[in-house]
Scaffold this motif. Structure first.
Motif: not given
Length: 324
Positions: A290-308
């Motif tokens: 759906f969004a090619p720039h959202l690779t697994r590694s990018v998503i996992e790094e993003y999820m580790c960011i502490p708050n919105s």
């Protein structure tokens, strides 16, 4: 305290306190559910639900807190099941998505076709609704992914990933005065009745802000959640249509689309999932499709960011790709 009891109180609360309907959805008996709820309340020493005779009438203050924690527990249990499935059946499972009509009709078909071809053993369901309805489904845990543009503030309990930007088009009959203008301005559009999306839906707020900046008052005579419905009423002469550019792909010959990218700032579409969700491999793949720039590694790094708030600066949305 049993996991089954937590599931019963959660489901009852999300079936309008209707124990009979809950029993039908869980393929069990109404007396059985009622008994388990009573046993849980006796064990905890508090009432989760207020009653009038045999009927549940409301959730008690203590019950609201218990339900919130029960929901968290059930989500974690679901994540554990998915983790196990990932090792035993990586290409088997289900994926539930809630989104708007425009996304379901114009943005998702090619993604879904590709996904089904790659993962034929995954059951895929798409639910359509308003941002409010999508947010409610996400909060209840009834979906895996929420895809929305407007009212992102409704999705506070979700991790929202920006996917792409999109522009709007003005649609009018070919004989309309606006179709003959070379450099259309917002002042030109404001002269005519407008047919567009319901407020709080599919980037409508960006449209309203564009008029406000020009100190114009648009005469919105008809609103809808469905781009195709808007097209229909434009053809009937009800007014000038303003819709997502992607919804102009299959425009009837009697209508013409006019680029409005210079009049209204682009909107951003997001895909989101509940915090703590375990994403199976095919779920990562769906997001990437759906969004090619959202690779697994990018998503996992993003999820580790502490708050919105911190996550907001991770992506520069002005550099996101545009939809076609």
């Amino acid at each position: 305290m049993k996991l089954q009891q937590l599931r019963y109180i959660w489901e009852v609360a999300h079936h309008g306190l209707n124990v009979s309907a809950t029993a039908q959805s869980l393929y069990t008996s109404q007396p059985g559910i009622s008994k388990q709820i009573r046993m849980l309340e006796d064990e905890l020493g508090v009432q989760i639900f207020s009653r009038s005779g045999k009927h549940l009438t409301s959730v008690t203050p203590a019950g609201k807190e218990i339900l919130q924690r029960a929901g968290d527990i059930l989500k974690k249990v679901e994540s554990i099941k998915r983790l196990a499935d990932e090792h035993t059946n990586p290409d088997l499972g289900s994926l539930s998505i809630a989104t708007t009509h425009t996304q379901a009709r114009y943005a998702l078909p090619s993604v879904i076709k590709q996904f089904i071809n790659k993962y034929p053993k995954v059951s895929l369901q798409v639910h359509q609704g308003t941002p409010m309805q999508i947010a409610e489904k996400a909060e209840e845990g009834g979906i895996d992914f929420a895809i929305a543009t407007e009212a992102v503030e409704l999705f506070k309990e979700l991790i929202m990933l920006p996917c792409y930007r999109w522009h709007r088009s003005i649609i009018v009959p070919r004989s309309h005065v606006l179709a003959k203008l070379e450099n259309i301005k917002l002042e030109d559009v404001a002269k005519y009745p407008i047919v567009t999306y319901v407020f709080g839906f599919t980037g409508r707020s960006r449209l309203d802000r564009a008029f406000e900046r020009k100190k114009l008052s648009p005469n919105v005579v008809f609103t809808a959640t469905d781009s195709d419905v808007i097209k229909t009423y434009v053809k009937l002469g009800l007014g000038v249509g303003i819709i997502a550019r992607m919804a102009c792909k299959d425009l009837d010959e009697e209508l013409v689309a006019i680029d409005a990218s210079h009049l209204i700032e682009p909107s951003v579409t997001y895909i989101g999932f509940r915090k703590g969700t375990y994403l199976k491999s095919y779920m990562y793949e769906f997001i990437r499709s759906f969004a090619p720039h959202l690779t697994r590694s990018v998503i996992e790094e993003y999820m580790c960011i502490p708050n919105s708030e911190a996550r907001k600066i991770y992506f520069d949305t002005t550099k996101l790709p545009f939809s076609c």
